[in-house]
Motif scaffolding. Structure first.
Motif, PDB file in Angstrom:
ATOM      1  N   UNK A 280       6.436  19.946  94.435  1.00 40.20           N
ATOM      2  CA  UNK A 280       7.818  20.397  94.564  1.00 40.20           C
ATOM      3  C   UNK A 280       8.690  19.276  95.115  1.00 40.20           C
ATOM      4  N   UNK A 281       9.628  18.789  94.300  1.00 42.62           N
ATOM      5  CA  UNK A 281      10.630  17.833  94.764  1.00 42.62           C
ATOM      6  C   UNK A 281      11.723  18.629  95.469  1.00 42.62           C
ATOM      7  N   UNK A 282      11.911  18.354  96.743  1.00 46.58           N
ATOM      8  CA  UNK A 282      12.852  19.154  97.520  1.00 46.58           C
ATOM      9  C   UNK A 282      13.688  18.261  98.437  1.00 46.58           C
ATOM     10  N   UNK A 283      14.818  18.805  98.843  1.00 49.13           N
ATOM     11  CA  UNK A 283      15.674  18.186  99.854  1.00 49.13           C
ATOM     12  C   UNK A 283      15.922  19.257 100.908  1.00 49.13           C
ATOM     13  N   UNK A 284      15.571  18.974 102.146  1.00 52.19           N
ATOM     14  CA  UNK A 284      15.705  19.979 103.206  1.00 52.19           C
ATOM     15  C   UNK A 284      17.140  20.459 103.353  1.00 52.19           C
ATOM     16  N   UNK A 285      18.124  19.619 103.015  1.00 53.70           N
ATOM     17  CA  UNK A 285      19.528  20.019 103.148  1.00 53.70           C
ATOM     18  C   UNK A 285      20.007  20.850 101.968  1.00 53.70           C
ATOM     19  N   UNK A 334      20.311  13.532 104.731  1.00 55.42           N
ATOM     20  CA  UNK A 334      19.146  13.995 103.964  1.00 55.42           C
ATOM     21  C   UNK A 334      18.043  12.943 103.939  1.00 55.42           C
ATOM     22  N   UNK A 335      18.421  11.667 103.876  1.00 52.95           N
ATOM     23  CA  UNK A 335      17.421  10.593 103.885  1.00 52.95           C
ATOM     24  C   UNK A 335      16.619  10.610 105.187  1.00 52.95           C
ATOM     25  N   UNK A 336      17.290  10.852 106.292  1.00 53.76           N
ATOM     26  CA  UNK A 336      16.615  10.852 107.593  1.00 53.76           C
ATOM     27  C   UNK A 336      15.658  12.033 107.723  1.00 53.76           C
TER      28      UNK A 336
END
Length: 448
Positions: A280-285, A334-336
């Motif tokens: 799963x490719x995800x972004x926490x934000x 998001x990178x952090x």
């Protein structure tokens, strides 16, 4: 004197009902219609994935919501019809055609109030219910509303010249009735969530991991004079901290590409020895990603011991992702967040599950970055966390994850997030429910 007055009255009576203002109204309506037509075509052809509306952008949230439809019809189509009828009717205001001009005046008055009422409703829905504004939609509403205001400012004068008494109260009543009909359709007969888009991209082209740069071999030194060997201390085995012997070390393949990801560097949810593994490719934000995370957790529990999922952090943040020109306000840092997730996995894979459960306690909101970093440090140590976040390993893995997103988006012709890789298939966007995800997994993986 009386003759000159009568001539002026006759000239005034024969003067055109329209003027420069009419050209402005038509230009505004034409511009609004072009924008609305673009949204309608893009929505019908691409399922709401409109060029210019990146993943998780405000317009993505608006156009992807049930409020973008009325009885299953994109509201942009309804707007296009209204603006088109408004535009065409302006050509019927001719002084020599009394009845036709009168009908056109009444129609244009109703169209004007309807345009204003529709704009108020849909902008209000964006502000109150969705909490996001679609720039395309708001621009179209603004242009059409300005055209309506300009016409209404001239309507009374046109009515007096045609000897027609306009009933603005009736026009307002009709507009309010229109809003009630639209609201009832959107509230009580909302469009059902569409099945997620599943694209079969085909098999990956290699099983090889991405090659890392290796130092060139040193030249072999010339043979030295024989020397009596000295006793050496016994070799000490190097052990990777907290590495699990049951953890699958096979690379995770990205469909229809030569890219494969090192599974040991990515967080894993579920049993390491599960016979089926997805990614799963995800972004926490990303709120869609957080919702899908909950569905995945439920599926792993439901398919007791049969399923695991590699969580692949992929930030929608221009600070580390060259696929984006700017960072949307929803994805700041998001990178952090992504680097912290990868760092916890790098330092202590066994502790990632606890970190993940804490991180996703509430799928509706993100936890503050400082709090996330503090909690991660409490699990793995502040010094180790800082070192891992800045490490080349984490940086490299993050870029490989971004590359996977780029390839999926290019090959699948969709950039929606999250992206779930199941064998050779990719689900773009979240399934509407955990039951729908489980149904997909049963169909593709044959789970029971």
């Amino acid at each position: 004197m009386g003759k000159a007055k009568r001539e002026r009255e006759n000239q005034a009576a024969q003067a055109p009902l329209t003027g420069t203002w009419t050209h402005a109204v038509r230009m505004l309506l034409f511009s609004a219609a072009i924008i609305t037509a673009y949204l309608a075509i893009a929505t019908l052809a691409r399922g709401g994935d409109v060029p210019g509306c990146g993943p998780e952008s405000d317009c993505d949230k608006v156009l992807g919501s049930p409020w973008a439809y009325w009885l299953g019809i994109p509201v942009s189509l309804l707007g296009l019809g209204l603006y088109g009828a408004f535009f065409i009717s302006t050509f019927s205001l001719k002084i020599g055609q009394q009845q036709k001009a009168t009908r056109a005046l009444n129609s244009l008055t109703l169209f004007s109030f309807a345009t204003l009422a529709a704009a108020a409703w849909f902008v209000g829905v964006q502000a109150v219910e969705i909490g996001a504004f679609c720039p395309y939609c708001c621009t179209a509403h603004g242009l059409a509303s300005l055209a309506a205001v300009i016409f209404l400012s001239q309507a009374s004068d046109i009515g007096s010249r045609l000897a027609v008494r306009l009933n603005f109260g009736a026009g307002i009543g009709v507009a309010l009735g229109l809003v009630v009909v639209i609201a009832a359709g959107q509230i009580f007969l909302q469009k059902k969530p569409e099945a997620p888009l599943i694209v079969d991209l085909g098999q990956a082209q290699t099983n090889a991991l991405i090659a890392e740069a290796k130092p060139a071999p040193k030249p072999t030194p010339p043979p030295a004079t024989a020397v009596e060997p000295k006793p050496t201390a016994p070799a000490v085995a190097t052990v990777t901290p907290e590495a699990s012997s049951t953890r699958k070390a096979e690379p995770f393949l990205v469909p229809r590409s030569t890219l494969s990801l090192d599974a040991t560097r990515l967080p894993l949810l579920g049993p390491a020895n599960a016979p089926h593994r997805i990614g799963c490719l995800f972004d926490y934000t990303c709120h869609h990603c957080r919702n899908l995370h909950g569905f995945i957790r439920t599926a792993i529990d439901q398919f007791d011991g049969q399923l695991s999922c590699l969580m692949i952090p992929m930030p929608l943040d221009a600070n580390c992702n060259a696929q984006f020109k700017r960072t949307h306000r929803n994805h700041v840092d998001a990178c952090k967040y992504a680097k912290i997730c990868l760092a916890v996995q790098q330092i202590s894979p066994a502790k990632y599950d606890a970190f993940d459960r804490w991180l996703f306690t509430n799928h509706n909101t993100t936890k503050p970055l400082a709090k996330v970093r503090e909690h991660a440090a409490s699990l793995v140590g502040a010094a180790a966390l800082n070192k891992a976040v800045a490490s080349a390993t984490v940086q490299q893995q993050l870029q490989q994850n971004i590359r996977a997103y780029e390839l999926n988006s290019k090959n699948g012709k969709k950039s929606l997030m999250p992206q779930t890789i199941i064998k050779d298939k990719v689900i773009f966007g979240p399934p509407p429910s955990d039951a729908e995800l489980q149904s997909i997994l049963k169909k593709i993986l044959g789970l029971k």
